[in-house]
Design an enzyme around this catalytic site. Structure first.
Site, mmCIF file in Angstrom:
data_model
loop_
_atom_site.group_PDB
_atom_site.id
_atom_site.type_symbol
_atom_site.label_atom_id
_atom_site.label_comp_id
_atom_site.label_asym_id
_atom_site.label_seq_id
_atom_site.Cartn_x
_atom_site.Cartn_y
_atom_site.Cartn_z
ATOM 1 N N CYS A 282 -19.328 4.554 -22.098
ATOM 2 C CA CYS A 282 -20.685 4.786 -21.585
ATOM 3 C C CYS A 282 -21.558 5.572 -22.557
ATOM 4 C CB CYS A 282 -20.629 5.506 -20.248
ATOM 5 S SG CYS A 282 -19.823 7.138 -20.329
ATOM 6 N N HIS A 319 -26.075 22.512 -15.061
ATOM 7 C CA HIS A 319 -25.933 21.065 -14.892
ATOM 8 C C HIS A 319 -25.020 20.525 -15.981
ATOM 9 C CE1 HIS A 319 -26.980 16.870 -14.122
ATOM 10 N NE2 HIS A 319 -27.197 16.733 -15.429
ATOM 11 N N HIS A 322 -22.663 13.825 -13.988
ATOM 12 C CA HIS A 322 -22.392 13.222 -12.679
ATOM 13 C C HIS A 322 -20.943 12.752 -12.621
ATOM 14 C CE1 HIS A 322 -26.800 12.973 -12.967
ATOM 15 N NE2 HIS A 322 -26.796 13.014 -11.647
ATOM 16 N N ASP A 326 -15.437 5.174 -10.759
ATOM 17 C CA ASP A 326 -14.982 4.014 -11.532
ATOM 18 C C ASP A 326 -14.075 4.425 -12.692
ATOM 19 O OD1 ASP A 326 -16.823 5.272 -13.136
ATOM 20 O OD2 ASP A 326 -18.180 3.563 -13.341
ATOM 21 N N ARG A 335 -14.516 9.445 -12.713
ATOM 22 C CA ARG A 335 -15.058 9.572 -14.075
ATOM 23 C C ARG A 335 -16.117 10.669 -14.057
ATOM 24 N NH1 ARG A 335 -19.690 7.040 -16.608
ATOM 25 N NH2 ARG A 335 -19.842 5.608 -14.812
ATOM 26 N N CYS A 337 -18.721 12.111 -15.916
ATOM 27 C CA CYS A 337 -19.587 11.724 -17.031
ATOM 28 C C CYS A 337 -20.433 12.949 -17.397
ATOM 29 C CB CYS A 337 -20.455 10.540 -16.618
ATOM 30 S SG CYS A 337 -21.481 9.883 -17.934
#
Length: 370
Positions: A282, A319, A322, A326, A335, A337
């Protein structure tokens, strides 16, 4: 005709001999491989009477990775259940336990095992009688013997009668017939001499190593906004404070392959291990899980017309990115990310010097599973 018959008989005999040797070797090979799996997580073999109930109980303990029922320390190779029942094999009905010592350590595992047995009863548990129903702790690592004996000595204070639970090295274990595996899952109303009320409560810490690690993981201090604005790059500050997203493939951490840990860029708190990092394709660093669930906070994110789960640090409220469902199925399916701009990588060789030495055993334990 006789010569042909003798030749045929000779071939059949040779094949039978080969098949017998092959099957026996297969049994020995399975037994050998079973012992070798001790190099992954920790392993031990526990005998507690009928292995149906013992396995059903132990497999429910947090940190127990896998179990199977088998015949331990048998004098007869690959014994059948019927042979074991004669008492002539010296085998004990037992459960092979593979466990993660950072979730449940040996003393805690033995404590819960003792909840399922009467350790003062010789060759008898529940309604079962015979040497195959003796209680026993069979270690696969000689380094565990002192801890086991210390546990037994401490437990003896709770009993007037002497504890007769056998403590010995594991010589062999042969997997029991398939119908004995996960028996109570297949037969929920089947015979069981074990009760399950003593299983640990959810969230209970069952490992001193885990407890120490969790305490160390909280020994970090947040910095004020002015300090962060001065120390962080523009993109890092924007990510952690304003939930910005870096461009995919823009962080060098996406391609980082060295062994080490990933820490919160704002306060240095460890968040992820390189062992749990994978290439999700990704363009952002992706992980299957954090070092400890308590380090992460999750929040519903409805921005940009999407329904997502935001991941933030529990301590600094920074932060990170997310989490999606998947990820690799064999590792939990998640996952994480994460923006590389929210993290700092510390290679293993630098961990001690930078104050992260307490996580080196954890990291080593993870990589020993490969």
């Amino acid at each position: 005709m006789l010569g042909k018959t003798l030749k045929t008989a000779g071939i059949v005999g040779a094949l039978a001999l080969f098949l017998g040797i092959f099957l026996n070797l297969q049994g020995e090979q399975m037994n050998h491989k079973t012992k070798e799996s001790a190099a992954a997580n920790k392993t031990i073999v526990l005998a507690g009477g009928c292995f149906w109930g013992t396995e059903a109980y132990l497999k429910q303990l947090p940190g127990v990775v896998s179990t199977y029922t088998g015949y331990a320390n048998s004098k007869v190779p690959n014994p059948s259940y019927e042979q074991v029942c004669t008492g002539d094999t010296n085998a004990a009905e037992a459960v092979w336990v593979e466990y993660d010592e950072y979730v449940i350590d040996l003393p805690h595992l033995l404590k819960f095992y003792f909840n399922t047995i009467d350790p003062t009863s010789l060759n008898k548990q529940g309604g079962d009688r015979g040497t195959q129903y003796r209680t026993g702790i069979y270690y696969t690592d000689a380094a565990d013997e002192p801890a086991i004996k210390a546990f037994i000595a401490e437990q003896q204070k709770n009993y007037k009668a002497p504890i007769v639970t056998e403590v010995a090295p594991l010589e062999n274990i042969y997997k029991a017939e398939e119908y004995h595996q996960d028996y109570l899952d297949k037969n929920p109303h089947g015979y069981c001499h074990v009760t399950f009320e003593s299983l640990p409560k959810k969230g209970e810490i069952l490992s001193d190593k885990k407890r120490d690690m969790k305490q160390n993981l909280q020994n970090y201090k947040n910095k004020d906004d002015a300090t962060l604005k001065n120390e962080l790059s523009a993109i890092s500050y924007d990510v952690v404070k304003h939930a910005a997203t870096e461009r995919p493939h823009s962080s060098e951490l996406n391609d980082e392959e060295r062994i080490g840990i990933y820490v919160d860029i704002t306060n240095g708190q460890p968040l992820f291990s390189s062992y749990d990092k994978f290439d999700a394709g990704c363009g952002w660093p992706s992980f299957t899980k954090p070092i400890d669930a308590s380090l992460i906070a999750e929040k519903s994110d409805l921005s940009y017309g999407m329904v997502r789960t935001e991941v933030k640090t529990a301590m600094s409220d920074s932060h990170l990115g997310h989490v999606f469902d998947d990820g690799p199925r064999d590792k939990g399916g998640l996952r994480y990310c994460i923006n590389g701009a929210a993290l700092r990588f510390v290679p293993k060789e630098e961990m001690q010097k930078q104050g992260y030495g307490y996580l080196i055993p954890y990291l080593d334990a993870q990589y020993s599973k490969k």
